[in-house]
Design an enzyme around this catalytic site. Sequence first.
Site, PDB file in Angstrom:
ATOM      1  N   ARG A 117      -2.395   4.683   5.655  1.00 48.80           N
ATOM      2  CA  ARG A 117      -2.446   4.206   4.263  1.00 48.80           C
ATOM      3  C   ARG A 117      -3.183   5.188   3.350  1.00 48.80           C
ATOM      4  NH1 ARG A 117      -2.763  -0.097   7.528  1.00 48.80           N
ATOM      5  NH2 ARG A 117      -1.097  -1.645   7.261  1.00 48.80           N
ATOM      6  N   LYS A 126       8.081   5.459  12.974  1.00 46.70           N
ATOM      7  CA  LYS A 126       8.483   4.265  12.226  1.00 46.70           C
ATOM      8  C   LYS A 126       9.309   4.641  10.995  1.00 46.70           C
ATOM      9  CE  LYS A 126       6.595   0.051  10.173  1.00 46.70           C
ATOM     10  NZ  LYS A 126       5.476  -0.515   9.434  1.00 46.70           N
ATOM     11  N   LYS A 158      -7.142  -2.350   3.021  1.00 47.19           N
ATOM     12  CA  LYS A 158      -7.203  -2.024   4.454  1.00 47.19           C
ATOM     13  C   LYS A 158      -7.756  -0.613   4.682  1.00 47.19           C
ATOM     14  CE  LYS A 158      -3.319  -5.006   5.788  1.00 47.19           C
ATOM     15  NZ  LYS A 158      -1.942  -5.010   6.291  1.00 47.19           N
ATOM     16  N   SER A 208       0.822  -1.209   0.000  1.00 48.97           N
ATOM     17  CA  SER A 208       0.000   0.000   0.000  1.00 48.97           C
ATOM     18  C   SER A 208       0.860   1.264   0.000  1.00 48.97           C
ATOM     19  CB  SER A 208      -0.932   0.009   1.213  1.00 48.97           C
ATOM     20  OG  SER A 208      -0.193  -0.052   2.405  1.00 48.97           O
ATOM     21  N   GLU A 218      12.050   4.078   8.211  1.00 44.56           N
ATOM     22  CA  GLU A 218      12.438   2.814   7.583  1.00 44.56           C
ATOM     23  C   GLU A 218      13.548   3.076   6.566  1.00 44.56           C
ATOM     24  OE1 GLU A 218       8.136   0.588   7.225  1.00 44.56           O
ATOM     25  OE2 GLU A 218       8.693   1.953   5.618  1.00 44.56           O
ATOM     26  N   HIS A 262       4.359   7.109   7.542  1.00 46.35           N
ATOM     27  CA  HIS A 262       4.428   6.801   8.972  1.00 46.35           C
ATOM     28  C   HIS A 262       4.544   8.096   9.762  1.00 46.35           C
ATOM     29  CE1 HIS A 262       4.882   2.731   7.644  1.00 46.35           C
ATOM     30  NE2 HIS A 262       5.974   3.020   6.990  1.00 46.35           N
ATOM     31  N   GLN A 291       1.725   4.495   1.595  1.00 41.96           N
ATOM     32  CA  GLN A 291       1.568   4.767   3.023  1.00 41.96           C
ATOM     33  C   GLN A 291       2.569   5.811   3.482  1.00 41.96           C
ATOM     34  OE1 GLN A 291       4.032   1.141   4.971  1.00 41.96           O
ATOM     35  NE2 GLN A 291       2.317   0.464   3.707  1.00 41.96           N
ATOM     36  N   HIS A 293       5.134   6.694   0.446  1.00 35.47           N
ATOM     37  CA  HIS A 293       5.961   5.720  -0.263  1.00 35.47           C
ATOM     38  C   HIS A 293       5.197   4.422  -0.486  1.00 35.47           C
ATOM     39  CE1 HIS A 293       6.566   4.790   4.037  1.00 35.47           C
ATOM     40  NE2 HIS A 293       6.672   3.538   3.641  1.00 35.47           N
TER      41      HIS A 293
END
Length: 423
Positions: free
Chosen positions: A295, A135, A301, A108, A137, A112, A110, A276
């Site tokens: 998301r 979060k 979802k 997806s 990454e 954070h 999304q 991203h």
Amino acid sequence: MAELRVFPLSCVVQKYAWGKIGLDSEVAKLLASSDPLAQIDPDKPYAELWMGTHPRGDAVILDNRIPQKTLGQWIADNPGCLGSKVKETFQGQLPFLFKVLSVNTALSIQAHPNKELAGKLHAQFPEHYPDANHKPEMAIALTPFQGMCGFRPVEEIVAFLQKVPEFRALIGNVAAEQLERSVCNDPRGVSAALRVCFTRMMKSEKKVFVDQLNMLVKRISQEVAAGKDTSGSSGKLLLQLHSQFPGDIGCFAIYFLNLVMLQPGESMFLGANEPHAYLYGDCIECMACSDNTVRAGLTPKFIDVLTLCEMLNYTPAPSSSKVFAPTQSRLDPCVYLYDPPVPDFTVMKIEIPSSIKLYLISAIDSASILLVIQGTAVGTSTAAISEMSLRRGSVLFISANESVSLHLSSLDGMLLFRACCLL
């Protein structure tokens, strides 16, 4: 008996539907070579390998002399293994989750939240935002890797608004013209116009965007069939994503977000509020310990449109600026550091040439997790008592201030990745 502070791990595999199938998956290949008893199902997806202490995938300790069964239990009983600074800064928790991902269909779109927003979202909607942490990454390509990251330069978005009438219809002429005029403005004016355009797309009624998307897909399909060049409309990517997520708003997001292509060893860092999506390929991933994801599309979802449109970083930048280069260690020419602008994690790539037969994994003041991608060796450590056989897919936990000697047996050297926290 000396204390065991270096030991092998058996790590959890997640079989999400988007993962590569059977032995096409790097995750499955690592599992098969590290565990001769592993049965790889040729029809099942092998999406993620989790190396860490996350409650949904706590690594199992492969040493029956250790009474604790999992890494999370062992660290809770031996928090000193984290290193003094890490233990204090992260309240006795391992601050990162280390992963391998094998992506077959898009994840997806999304973003954070940062720590402040994560705390608010968790307090208000704990069912969607399960913790109060940020979060960040980082993805490091193992095979050629395709992803989307951050907003494109405005000139590129404007070009799509002019070449893709269905995209312009969705955004509306007023917002599109505002963005076109903003190209000459100061950066704040550009970001404001970009926010308006993206929010218009995300808040458009389902029937409206599905009608426009169907018209666009039909037109691009006809152009492809006629042998026309559709690169001006990102036709190939559009059809790829629409085949995976028909009727999804995320199919239009390709006109806002950079397409980033990573070669093996290249990486991208995804900070707070950066939109991203991973599209295809195999990568190493390291992240802060959190499950907070907002998301935007390419997903069945929950989509939190309001939070997403409010939180995003609307600073446009070229795709080349998203590629994050490692730096070679001054102390060891075999080590390349991927050191992102957050304290939670650093990843080292260790490339040992075939000419070296004895190599020392040096001690650092942080717990670390070591993954073997290529090559074989016997590992010894004063904190391990017995020898450890290392091959492709092997995972080792190394406590802070412990070193491991590798006695290489492979003819073509070794490739390893080591996640740690360098405060």
